[in-house]
Each structure stands twice: as C-alpha cells, then as structure tokens.
Design an enzyme around this catalytic site. Structure first.
Site: not given
Length: 573
Positions: A248, A250, A255, A270, A299, A340, A432, A438
């Site tokens: 996708e 970035k 966010r 976020r 985003e 997303f 994470r 990314k």
C-alpha cells in the site's frame, strides 16, 4: 485501604532502579488490596501509580498547576518562601512538601487516616469543578487532603496532583505484575490493555475473576492502541518473509481512528486524543458512510488540489491543533483520509480476522478497491478531486519487480514509500508487528524526546541553543543519544523557549533539565556505535525535521529501533 500503606510501597518502588523489584513491590500491593481492600481499590491504585486519576484514554486532567498546589500547601502552615527554596534545592515539589511537613506540628494525628478511596474521589471532584469560584473550591479540597496527610503521604499526593509520580512505574511493569500474580499470560493482558486503554479496569476485573467481562471488549468511542509497522531493509526481504503480500502507498500524514454510531462520529489521533472538533468535513463525510456502527483506521493527508500531491506534514498538525476559526482553516488546508483497516462493523469485531478479509470488508463499504494494477488511470485522475474519504492504494503481489514499480509510483505522486502487509495476519493492537513493514527511500528518521536544553550563545543568546535528545527502552526508561541544534528556525527557537520554560524540572546553570514532553523528529547522517552514551549509540549530525505534536513520550523510538536501523545501515555500506 489506607493511602499511607500505598505510599510506603510507592516509596520502595521509587528507591529501586531494578524493574523486577518494582514489579515485585507492586505484587505486594495487589496482595494487600486482596487482603484489606476491594477490587475497586486496585483499579484506583493502578491509575495513581502512573500519575493519573482518569483512565489513559480519558482526556480529562486535574488541571492543577504548581502555583495552585503551593497555595494549597501554604494554607496548612507551610511558609511559601521556605517551600520555594526547598523546591529549588530538591527539584521536586513532593519531596519539598514532605520535608517541610515533617517539621511542623503533626495536625494529621488528630484526623482519621486518609484512605485510597478518599484521595481518589476527592481528586476526581477537583477535576470536575468548573465555573465561577472553581479555583477556591479546588483549593479547599486539596488543602483538606494535605491537612490530614503524613509527610510521606504529602510527597505522593503532591506528585499525583501534578500527574507525575516519579517512581518509575509504568503500564508494562504493572502488566507484568498482574501476569505473575494472577498467572495469566502477559501477551493476553497486553492485548486486552491495548483494546481498553484502561489498566485500572483490567486489574479490577482480574481481581474479580472476570477477565471475560464485556467491559474488556472492543467498545465504540473508547479508542484502542494502533498496530504499528516495523522497518524493512528491502522489498525483497519482506517478500522473502511473507510471500504474496499487499503493498500500500505509505502516506505522509497523521494516523486517525474513526468511530461511528449512527450520526455520532468521533475521530482520534494516534495518541488517542479526540480531534473531532478540528475536522468537521471528515465528520460529515463519515456520517454519509452507509454503515451504522463502525471503527476504521486511516491516514489523514493535507492535499494540494492544484497538483493532487500531499502538502507538508505541518499543515495537518495545524488543522489538528486548531480550536478557533476552523472554517477558515478548512478553506486553506484540504484534507483527505485514506482508510486502510477496519476493526469493527455493526456489532462484529474484526480484530482477530485475517487482513485479507478486513480489507475486503473495507472495500465493500467504500465501494471500490483502488487496485493499482487495474485502476491506476482512475486513481491518477482522481488525485485532484474533492474526495474526502478514500481507501489506500494497493497492489497484491509476490513479484519484487512489480512491487518496486508500485513503490516508485507512490514516490512520484508525492508520498513516502510503501507499507507491506501479511494477508493472513490478525490486527494486533498496541504492538509493533512483523506482519506489517514500511519501506522508505532513506534511512528512517527517529522520533525522540527533549530532556535537557542548553542556553544559547551569540545569535541564540535569547533562546536555548541545543537540546539533549533521548530514545527509550521497552520499559519506558529514557537514554540520551545525542544533542541537536540545527534545522530550527527563529520561530521554532522562540516556540521552544516558551514551551521549555513551562516544563523545567531543574536549573543546572548552563542548561536546564525538563519534563520529557516535547517530541521531535530528527534526521541524521548515520548512527554510530558510541561509549559516550549508556544506550551504546550516537547520532552523527542530527537535525530537526519537525515537531511531532501527535506523539507522546511513549511513542518515541526505542533502542531496539536504533539497533535495527544501525544494522540496516551497515548492510547498505
């Protein structure tokens, strides 16, 4: 449950630097509550241990500054000039009050001892007082607590009021203690906590034996911690690990997590802050989505309608932080949200569903796929459109060459790079993960927090000239990784002077130590091994890229991130 007993344990936690000892002392607290108190006491103690009265997702604050606190304390017999001198000496208003309270006649002996419930409920009332005469009412309530408190109780009461306990206790350590005491896997507790953002509620339900409570499930208008991506050194390496994956675009945006129940819409950053009022056009667009109940992630990007490309990240922050003249700002800065992920729809949670299914549900809601392979012409045509809600551009492939083409295309339309997602992965809140990567064209910049500021010289004599910057470990402890002074305009320096002067902990002469509240993004030439700093690394030629008002100290980069980037950097040499 007596406040004094809790403070005695807090004192032991504060004295040790060892995480396991802190955990074990907190386990003693849990045991004490089980014997002497009630589950609700444990809930309140968990909040207090991390310097809060309200749950983490709740934006309410006590709103008590040091000035009002000093006035409250001087009303019980402590002299203001002595208190100010002691604060300067110790660098800690809690310790200062404790030391001075121990020297005056102990009036607290004539009162019933404070309970956890009394302290907590009184401070809650303080936080709820508004309107005319509110300061006087708050002053009376706070003074009544200090009048009855023993010296050690005063120390932690003062710190709690200022929402900074200074005992080195954090949510991961509390989760560890709960896991050990109740014999529940920590991973399970971490997931529940990430969904609820309420360590007190989780602890209370554990003590009640009600871990399956509906209150611990995904809930509208209680934001959950986002799943975060790791950095990959190359597209090829990510594909080698995942096989067929979804790529996708970035986006260089902010966010957001959007909650919808009929016409009620809330938008969270976020950091889980409510930014709804600053984004009215997004609220209206979400209301038009033909789904009753919904939680989606996306985003938020500032769009230049002349070019269709994104505007600077700072423009988004200007919108997020705006409280007045929002209509005017809407005309200046146009926003678009690229959705997303979906977490919830009409009573059904999608957290445990595979990403491939979540994406399909999201595409059904939006009405199209935004598949780069088949819809590229339409996507490019709509870059300059007035569209407010969109869905992230995607490519599903196991072909590195095709993925690289998509990556280059994403860069060509002004975005940062690509996200690479495992199609079979569930949504793991607050983690994470190694199921989402990314990839960007340059070494990843670092989000760091300012902990010291050095007074400037020459042209910068009226400001602070350079700043000590820190990363964190997994427990939240901060480690210096360098000093930065470049990349800042005069306006930036003026802003930093104003903000830093509000959060000084200690004046060290040429520099000041400050509360870790200002997060900045820094770029650098390289990461070097270094004996100068305890973390073992240093940034070479760091420069400030931008302020990260959307991030808190718990979201800055970790030593582990630094190590990973260092290894990637070595591989590129």
């Amino acid at each position: 449950m007596l406040w004094r007993d809790v403070c005695e344990i807090f004192n032991k936690i504060e004295k040790t630097t060892k995480r396991l000892e802190k955990r074990d002392y907190f386990i003693k607290l849990i045991d004490m509550v089980k014997e002497k108190g009630k589950p609700e006491d444990l809930k309140k103690i968990c909040y207090m241990a991390i310097g809060r009265v309200y749950p983490e997702y709740d934006e309410r604050e006590l709103g008590i500054g040091e000035k009002l606190l000093i006035n409250a304390v001087t009303s019980i017999g402590i002299k203001k000039d002595e208190l100010l001198e002691k604060i300067k000496e110790t660098g800690d208003i809690g310790l200062a009050i404790e030391q001075l309270k121990s020297k005056i006649k102990q009036a607290s002996l004539f009162f019933q001892p404070l309970t956890v419930d009394e302290v907590y409920e009184t401070l809650k009332r303080v936080g709820e007082i508004e309107g005319e005469g509110s300061q006087k009412k708050k002053l009376r309530l706070i003074s009544s607590l200090f009048l009855r408190a023993s010296p050690i109780e005063c120390r932690y009461l003062a710190r709690l009021i200022l929402e900074d306990m200074r005992i080195g206790m954090n949510v991961p350590t509390i989760l560890d203690a709960l896991s050990v005491y109740f014999n529940v896997p920590k991973e399970k507790l971490e997931k529940i906590y990430a969904i609820t953002n309420d360590i007190g509620l989780l602890a209370e339900k554990l003590l009640m034996g009600d871990l399956e409570s509906e209150e611990l499930k995904l809930k509208l208008f209680r934001p959950i911690k986002p799943m975060l991506a790791q950095l990959t050194p190359s597209i090829e390496e990510a594909l080698l690990e995942m096989g067929r994956a979804q790529f996708e675009t970035k986006y260089d945006g902010a966010r957001v997590q959007i909650h919808k129940d009929g016409n009620k819409v809330k938008i969270y950053s976020r950091r889980l802050e409510d930014v709804t009022n600053a984004l009215p056009e997004i609220v209206e667009a979400v209301k038009n989505i033909n789904v009753d109940k919904l939680i989606v992630e996306g985003e938020c990007v500032a769009i230049d309608k002349q070019t269709g490309k994104p505007r600077p990240f700072q423009d988004i922050l200007r919108r997020f932080r705006r409280k007045y003249d929002i209509g005017k700002m809407m005309k200046e800065i146009n926003l678009r949200v690229y959705l997303f992920d979906i977490l919830y729809k009409d009573g059904v949670s999608f957290i445990d569903e595979e990403f491939e299914k979540r994406r399909k549900v999201l595409e059904e809601i939006v009405g199209y796929e935004n598949d780069w392979r088949t819809e590229r012409k339409r996507i490019e045509k709509e870059l300059k459109s007035d569209k407010i809600i969109d869905i992230s551009y995607k490519l599903v492939t196991n072909d590195a060459k095709e993925a690289r083409e998509f990556y280059n295309w994403s860069l060509s339309i002004g975005h940062e790079g690509v996200m690479i997602k495992n199609l079979k992965a569930p949504y793991t809140p607050g983690s994470r993960v190694r199921t989402m990567y990314k990839f960007k064209p340059t070494l990843e910049s670092l989000d760091v927090v300012i902990t010291k500021a050095k007074r400037g010289m020459g042209k910068r004599k009226d400001w602070y000239g350079s700043f000590e910057i820190c990363v964190r470990d997994e427990e939240g402890n901060l480690y210096p990784i360098g000093h930065v002074g470049t990349g800042l305009t005069e306006a930036d320096l003026e802003f930093l002077k104003e903000e830093i002067d509000k959060i000084i902990i200690r004046d060290l002469g040429e520099e000041v130590e400050v509360e870790p509240k200002i997060v900045i993004e820094v770029a650098y030439e390289e990461i070097q091994k270094s004996d100068k700093y305890p973390c073992g690394y240093a940034l070479r030629f760091p420069r400030v890229v931008r302020f990260r008002f959307d991030k808190g100290v718990n979201e800055i980069n970790t030593i582990e991130d630094v190590e990973r980037i260092y290894e990637i950097q070595r591989g590129r040499k």
